[in-house]
Design a protein around this motif. Structure first.
Motif, mmCIF file in Angstrom:
data_model
loop_
_atom_site.group_PDB
_atom_site.id
_atom_site.type_symbol
_atom_site.label_atom_id
_atom_site.label_comp_id
_atom_site.label_asym_id
_atom_site.label_seq_id
_atom_site.Cartn_x
_atom_site.Cartn_y
_atom_site.Cartn_z
ATOM 1 N N UNK A 4 30.912 40.360 42.030
ATOM 2 C CA UNK A 4 31.323 41.521 41.265
ATOM 3 C C UNK A 4 30.928 41.258 39.826
ATOM 4 N N UNK A 9 30.734 41.181 28.662
ATOM 5 C CA UNK A 9 31.882 40.269 28.559
ATOM 6 C C UNK A 9 32.734 40.598 27.351
ATOM 7 N N UNK A 90 39.514 44.296 33.885
ATOM 8 C CA UNK A 90 39.011 43.622 35.072
ATOM 9 C C UNK A 90 38.704 44.627 36.169
ATOM 10 N N UNK A 104 37.432 39.810 42.096
ATOM 11 C CA UNK A 104 37.417 40.273 40.719
ATOM 12 C C UNK A 104 36.097 39.966 40.014
ATOM 13 N N UNK A 105 35.784 40.831 39.047
ATOM 14 C CA UNK A 105 34.688 40.553 38.138
ATOM 15 C C UNK A 105 35.156 39.629 37.026
ATOM 16 N N UNK A 106 34.246 39.248 36.136
ATOM 17 C CA UNK A 106 34.584 38.284 35.078
ATOM 18 C C UNK A 106 35.406 38.882 33.946
#
Lengths: 113, 112
Positions: A4, A9, A90, A104-106
């Motif tokens: 994901x 970021x 998130x 989950x993504x970062x």
């Protein structure tokens, strides 16, 4: 291996700007979710989607909208960013209603000034 | 959605000791109770889960127990190690597989 990804970021935006946060998953998952994470408040669900073009409100949808035009992509939109939307966002996905695990993504750290 | 209450918010233990984190839920229809671990700067990851037809589940040093009557479930970590230091989140499904409601998190610190 489930992947994901989120478009950024870190993001800094000004009050009143329109903000797009994108999330992509590569495992053909049906369900996708957007959470915001704030200290002491855990993970709070903003919106989720269980199919293309389908969306459901979570616990804190005010000030947000979402778009899911393709199965692998789920976008969170802040129509007019405000300082109280400064947070960690998130994205997550899960395979189907019978498969509960969320991947989950970062995360995207959004700061609204 | 319904709240999931998680306690304590912070927990410090000596390396080698046990740690217990407890969550209380309110919806009797809840059927699935996962625990996620989030290390500093990283994404949350599922570490263990339990369904309502089971009272306890173990995976090496971690275990989860469920008391449906009292509507609470707990995470147990034995022989804690520094790498167990993280934020732990409990969650429940409110009876629907479509979404999870998360607790507020517990910051576990394992002291060397």
């Amino acid at each position: 291996d489930v992947k994901v990804t989120q478009s950024s970021r870190y993001l800094v935006k000004r009050t009143g700007e329109k903000v797009f946060l994108e999330c992509v998953q590569d495992m053909d998952h049906e369900n996708m979710f957007w959470y915001r994470q704030d200290p002491g408040l855990g993970l709070r669900l903003i919106y989720f989607s269980y199919d293309v073009k389908m969306k459901e409100k979570g616990d804190i949808p005010e000030g947000y909208s979402v778009s899911r035009e393709k199965k692998e992509r789920f976008s969170l939109i802040l129509e007019s960013a405000s300082t109280n939307q400064t947070s960690m966002y998130l994205c997550a996905s899960s395979l189907s209603p019978s498969h509960y695990e969320q991947y989950f993504g970062p995360g995207t750290r959004l700061t609204v000034t | 959605g319904e709240n999931v209450e998680q306690h304590p918010s912070t927990l410090s233990v000596q390396e080698g000791d046990s740690a217990v984190i407890k969550c209380t839920y309110s919806d009797s229809a809840s059927n699935y109770f996962p625990w996620y671990k989030q290390e500093l700067g990283k994404r949350p990851q599922l570490i263990i889960d339990i369904r309502s037809n089971v009272g306890e589940k173990k995976d090496q040093r971690i275990a989860v127990t469920l008391n449906k009557t009292a509507k609470h479930f707990s995470l147990h970590i034995t022989e804690t190690q520094p790498e167990d230091s993280a934020v732990y989140f409990c969650a429940d499904d409110l009876g629907s597989a479509r979404q999870l409601t998360f607790g507020s998190g517990t910051q576990l610190t394992v002291l060397p």
